[in-house]
Design a protein around this motif. Sequence first.
Motif, PDB file in Angstrom:
ATOM      1  N   GLY A 198       3.290  -0.401 -16.601  1.00 21.87           N
ATOM      2  CA  GLY A 198       3.553  -1.409 -15.583  1.00 21.87           C
ATOM      3  C   GLY A 198       4.911  -1.321 -14.913  1.00 21.87           C
ATOM      4  N   THR A 199       5.692  -0.295 -15.212  1.00 23.08           N
ATOM      5  CA  THR A 199       6.989  -0.130 -14.561  1.00 23.08           C
ATOM      6  C   THR A 199       6.773   0.298 -13.111  1.00 23.08           C
ATOM      7  OG1 THR A 199       8.040   0.491 -16.633  1.00 23.08           O
ATOM      8  CG2 THR A 199       9.189   1.081 -14.593  1.00 23.08           C
ATOM      9  N   GLN A 200       7.405  -0.427 -12.195  1.00 19.69           N
ATOM     10  CA  GLN A 200       7.199  -0.202 -10.766  1.00 19.69           C
ATOM     11  C   GLN A 200       8.433   0.441 -10.144  1.00 19.69           C
ATOM     12  OE1 GLN A 200       6.428  -4.177  -9.311  1.00 19.69           O
ATOM     13  NE2 GLN A 200       5.231  -4.603 -11.129  1.00 19.69           N
ATOM     14  N   THR A 201       8.188   1.304  -9.162  1.00 14.10           N
ATOM     15  CA  THR A 201       9.256   1.841  -8.320  1.00 14.10           C
ATOM     16  C   THR A 201       8.814   1.741  -6.870  1.00 14.10           C
ATOM     17  OG1 THR A 201       8.410   4.092  -8.485  1.00 14.10           O
ATOM     18  CG2 THR A 201      10.084   3.444 -10.085  1.00 14.10           C
ATOM     19  N   TYR A 202       9.799   1.609  -5.979  1.00 13.99           N
ATOM     20  CA  TYR A 202       9.517   1.412  -4.563  1.00 13.99           C
ATOM     21  C   TYR A 202      10.432   2.254  -3.696  1.00 13.99           C
ATOM     22  CZ  TYR A 202       6.995  -2.716  -6.151  1.00 13.99           C
ATOM     23  OH  TYR A 202       6.117  -3.566  -6.780  1.00 13.99           O
ATOM     24  N   ALA A 203       9.917   2.671  -2.560  1.00 16.10           N
ATOM     25  CA  ALA A 203      10.760   3.259  -1.534  1.00 16.10           C
ATOM     26  C   ALA A 203      11.689   2.175  -1.000  1.00 16.10           C
ATOM     27  CB  ALA A 203       9.901   3.818  -0.405  1.00 16.10           C
ATOM     28  N   GLU A 204      12.886   2.574  -0.619  1.00 17.79           N
ATOM     29  CA  GLU A 204      13.858   1.598  -0.116  1.00 17.79           C
ATOM     30  C   GLU A 204      13.318   0.825   1.079  1.00 17.79           C
ATOM     31  OE1 GLU A 204      16.628   1.667  -2.952  1.00 17.79           O
ATOM     32  OE2 GLU A 204      16.841   0.503  -1.097  1.00 17.79           O
TER      33      GLU A 204
END
Length: 115
Positions: free
Chosen positions: A55-61
């Motif tokens: 469930g760890t999320q990453t996003y583009a700036e």
Amino acid sequence: QVRLVESGGDSVQPGGSLRLSCKASGLNFKLFSMGWFRQAPGKQRELVASITKDGTQTYAESVKGRFTISRDNIHRVLYLQMTDLKPKDTADYFCRTNYSGRPYWGQGTQVTVSA
């Protein structure tokens, strides 16, 4: 066979919201990281957001604070909630996973943001 099917794309006005879905089959969904990518006309495909099996999320700036990636492991669906949409978000959106050493992509769903 792994299959990913996106849906939810539409035409919206700036400031609007959409929720994209990606239905997965052919893999034990809960064990795999998933990602949303997009490709605007004439541009390279880029990562928008990803979520690990934990469930760890990453996003583009460019989408931080506006987009939220989530997953439903019971129904094997990946989501992308998009808010405050801007014309620069116009693109085809794809979900992707890696399985047995190779990437799998859906067919894409089109998002158009214009007044």
